[in-house]
Scaffold this motif. Structure first.
Motif, mmCIF file in Angstrom:
data_model
loop_
_atom_site.group_PDB
_atom_site.id
_atom_site.type_symbol
_atom_site.label_atom_id
_atom_site.label_comp_id
_atom_site.label_asym_id
_atom_site.label_seq_id
_atom_site.Cartn_x
_atom_site.Cartn_y
_atom_site.Cartn_z
ATOM 1 N N SER A 50 31.007 45.213 43.141
ATOM 2 C CA SER A 50 32.085 46.222 43.056
ATOM 3 C C SER A 50 33.181 45.951 44.017
ATOM 4 O O SER A 50 34.311 46.295 43.888
ATOM 5 N N ARG A 51 32.596 46.101 45.274
ATOM 6 C CA ARG A 51 33.414 46.142 46.555
ATOM 7 C C ARG A 51 34.206 44.774 46.492
ATOM 8 O O ARG A 51 35.620 44.975 46.875
ATOM 9 N N VAL A 52 33.945 43.590 46.362
ATOM 10 C CA VAL A 52 34.486 42.487 46.177
ATOM 11 C C VAL A 52 35.527 42.449 45.203
ATOM 12 O O VAL A 52 36.846 42.271 45.400
ATOM 13 N N VAL A 53 35.178 42.890 43.927
ATOM 14 C CA VAL A 53 36.120 42.853 42.925
ATOM 15 C C VAL A 53 37.437 44.020 43.140
ATOM 16 O O VAL A 53 38.739 43.612 42.980
ATOM 17 N N THR A 54 37.035 45.238 43.685
ATOM 18 C CA THR A 54 38.029 46.042 44.158
ATOM 19 C C THR A 54 38.928 45.494 45.091
ATOM 20 O O THR A 54 40.216 45.518 45.173
ATOM 21 N N HIS A 55 38.369 44.793 46.024
ATOM 22 C CA HIS A 55 39.021 44.319 46.952
ATOM 23 C C HIS A 55 40.105 42.938 46.543
ATOM 24 O O HIS A 55 41.276 42.816 46.824
ATOM 25 N N LEU A 56 39.608 41.912 45.878
ATOM 26 C CA LEU A 56 40.420 41.055 45.060
ATOM 27 C C LEU A 56 41.516 41.719 44.144
ATOM 28 O O LEU A 56 42.512 41.214 44.224
ATOM 29 N N ALA A 57 41.222 42.792 43.562
ATOM 30 C CA ALA A 57 42.224 43.443 42.841
ATOM 31 C C ALA A 57 43.665 43.996 43.546
ATOM 32 O O ALA A 57 44.380 44.060 42.977
ATOM 33 N N ALA A 58 43.110 44.290 44.762
ATOM 34 C CA ALA A 58 44.147 45.067 45.752
ATOM 35 C C ALA A 58 44.881 43.886 46.379
ATOM 36 O O ALA A 58 46.024 43.877 46.806
ATOM 37 N N THR A 59 44.389 42.607 46.489
ATOM 38 C CA THR A 59 45.126 41.639 47.293
ATOM 39 C C THR A 59 45.457 40.381 46.352
ATOM 40 O O THR A 59 46.144 39.751 47.183
ATOM 41 N N GLU A 60 45.138 40.059 45.268
ATOM 42 C CA GLU A 60 45.231 38.777 44.434
ATOM 43 C C GLU A 60 46.688 39.349 43.876
ATOM 44 O O GLU A 60 46.907 40.610 43.278
ATOM 45 N N PRO A 61 47.786 38.580 43.358
ATOM 46 C CA PRO A 61 48.761 38.852 42.665
ATOM 47 C C PRO A 61 48.658 39.126 41.198
ATOM 48 O O PRO A 61 49.771 39.682 40.696
ATOM 49 N N SER A 62 47.604 38.712 40.540
ATOM 50 C CA SER A 62 47.605 38.890 39.118
ATOM 51 C C SER A 62 46.164 38.956 38.966
ATOM 52 O O SER A 62 45.229 38.655 39.535
ATOM 53 N N ALA A 63 45.871 39.732 37.711
ATOM 54 C CA ALA A 63 44.706 39.726 36.952
ATOM 55 C C ALA A 63 43.913 38.459 36.803
ATOM 56 O O ALA A 63 42.668 38.013 36.770
ATOM 57 N N ALA A 64 44.586 37.325 36.207
ATOM 58 C CA ALA A 64 44.326 35.910 36.291
ATOM 59 C C ALA A 64 43.878 35.173 37.510
ATOM 60 O O ALA A 64 42.893 34.589 37.460
ATOM 61 N N HIS A 65 44.444 35.633 38.598
ATOM 62 C CA HIS A 65 44.022 35.254 39.965
ATOM 63 C C HIS A 65 42.582 35.931 40.419
ATOM 64 O O HIS A 65 41.621 35.146 40.837
ATOM 65 N N VAL A 66 42.513 37.316 40.079
ATOM 66 C CA VAL A 66 41.392 37.889 40.211
ATOM 67 C C VAL A 66 40.167 37.312 39.286
ATOM 68 O O VAL A 66 38.929 36.965 40.108
ATOM 69 N N ARG A 67 40.496 36.861 38.231
ATOM 70 C CA ARG A 67 39.377 36.333 37.400
ATOM 71 C C ARG A 67 38.961 35.009 37.831
ATOM 72 O O ARG A 67 37.700 34.612 37.889
ATOM 73 N N HIS A 68 40.065 34.263 38.150
ATOM 74 C CA HIS A 68 39.518 32.965 38.735
ATOM 75 C C HIS A 68 38.865 32.995 40.013
ATOM 76 O O HIS A 68 37.802 32.410 40.035
ATOM 77 N N ARG A 69 39.143 33.829 41.031
ATOM 78 C CA ARG A 69 38.393 33.975 42.120
ATOM 79 C C ARG A 69 37.110 34.370 41.798
ATOM 80 O O ARG A 69 36.143 33.984 42.569
ATOM 81 N N VAL A 70 36.898 35.299 41.160
ATOM 82 C CA VAL A 70 35.496 35.716 40.758
ATOM 83 C C VAL A 70 34.457 34.880 40.278
ATOM 84 O O VAL A 70 33.534 34.463 40.428
ATOM 85 N N ARG A 71 35.124 33.917 39.255
ATOM 86 C CA ARG A 71 34.431 32.619 38.699
ATOM 87 C C ARG A 71 34.093 31.762 39.802
ATOM 88 O O ARG A 71 32.883 31.232 40.092
ATOM 89 N N VAL A 72 35.030 31.556 40.732
ATOM 90 C CA VAL A 72 34.682 30.594 41.716
ATOM 91 C C VAL A 72 33.521 31.299 42.829
ATOM 92 O O VAL A 72 32.738 30.492 43.295
ATOM 93 N N LEU A 73 33.740 32.461 43.116
ATOM 94 C CA LEU A 73 32.658 33.057 44.123
ATOM 95 C C LEU A 73 31.304 32.981 43.264
ATOM 96 O O LEU A 73 30.413 32.798 43.968
ATOM 97 N N ALA A 74 31.405 33.655 42.148
ATOM 98 C CA ALA A 74 30.128 33.581 41.466
ATOM 99 C C ALA A 74 29.150 32.212 41.503
ATOM 100 O O ALA A 74 28.108 32.142 41.571
ATOM 101 N N ALA A 75 30.092 31.382 41.143
ATOM 102 C CA ALA A 75 29.523 29.876 40.931
ATOM 103 C C ALA A 75 29.101 29.463 42.216
ATOM 104 O O ALA A 75 27.859 29.044 42.465
ATOM 105 N N ASN A 76 29.909 29.746 43.298
ATOM 106 C CA ASN A 76 29.089 29.341 44.620
ATOM 107 C C ASN A 76 28.098 29.969 45.281
ATOM 108 O O ASN A 76 27.268 29.647 45.935
ATOM 109 N N LEU A 77 28.236 31.356 44.934
ATOM 110 C CA LEU A 77 27.170 32.282 45.321
ATOM 111 C C LEU A 77 25.635 31.856 44.883
ATOM 112 O O LEU A 77 24.698 32.229 45.329
ATOM 113 N N ARG A 78 25.797 31.625 43.570
ATOM 114 C CA ARG A 78 24.729 31.106 42.899
ATOM 115 C C ARG A 78 23.776 29.899 43.466
ATOM 116 O O ARG A 78 22.715 29.674 43.611
#
Length: 129
Positions: A50-78
Motif C-alpha cells: 500500500s505504501r509503495v503504490v501510494t508513493h508511485l501514485a504521487a510521483t509517477e506522471p500517469s496511471a499507466a506508468h504506475v501500473r507498469h512500475r508495479v508490474r516490474v516491481l512485483a516480478a522482480n520482488l518475486r
C-alpha cells in the motif's frame, strides 16, 4: 464519481498484486527466523504494498506508468526474495524501492551474471578493434 471509483479499484488491484509478490518472501523469511505467523507477514506485505503504490501514485506522471512500475516491481520482488523481505519488513521504504533501477532489483546472482556478460562483451569489443 465514477472515475474516482475506477481509480480506487485500480489502486486496490495494484496493491493486491504487489502484496502477493511480497507475501511468499516475507513468510519464508519469518519462518526461517522463527518469527511471526504468516498472517502477520501477510499484513506487513499488504501494508508495504500500500505504501509503495501510494508513493508511485504521487510521483509517477500517469496511471499507466504506475501500473507498469508495479508490474516490474512485483516480478522482480518475486525473484529477489531478500529484497522482498526487506521491503515487507519496512527496512527498504517505498521511495528507496521506487528509486532502484531494474538492474538493482535483480537478485545478486542475476546481477553477477549480467556483469559477467557485459564484461565479456566489452572484452570482445576491445579485442576486435
Amino acid at each position: 464519481p465514477a472515475a474516482a471509483a475506477t481509480a480506487t479499484a485500480d489502486a486496490d488491484r495494484l496493491r493486491a498484486h504487489l502484496a502477493a509478490a511480497l507475501v511468499p518472501t516475507a513468510a519464508a523469511t519469518a519462518s526461517a527466523r522463527g518469527g511471526p505467523r504468516p498472517a502477520a507477514e501477510t499484513r506487513a506485505a499488504a501494508s508495504a504494498a500500500s505504501r509503495v503504490v501510494t508513493h508511485l501514485a504521487a510521483t509517477e506522471p500517469s496511471a499507466a506508468h504506475v501500473r507498469h512500475r508495479v508490474r516490474v516491481l512485483a516480478a522482480n520482488l518475486r525473484r529477489n526474495q531478500e529484497l522482498g523481505a526487506r521491503v515487507a519488513s519496512g527496512e527498504v521504504g517505498p521511495a528507496a524501492l521506487c528509486r532502484l533501477s531494474d538492474a538493482e532489483l535483480l537478485p545478486e546472482t542475476d546481477r553477477a551474471a549480467m556483469d559477467e556478460r557485459r564484461a565479456a562483451a566489452k572484452r570482445r569489443g576491445e579485442g576486435g578493434a
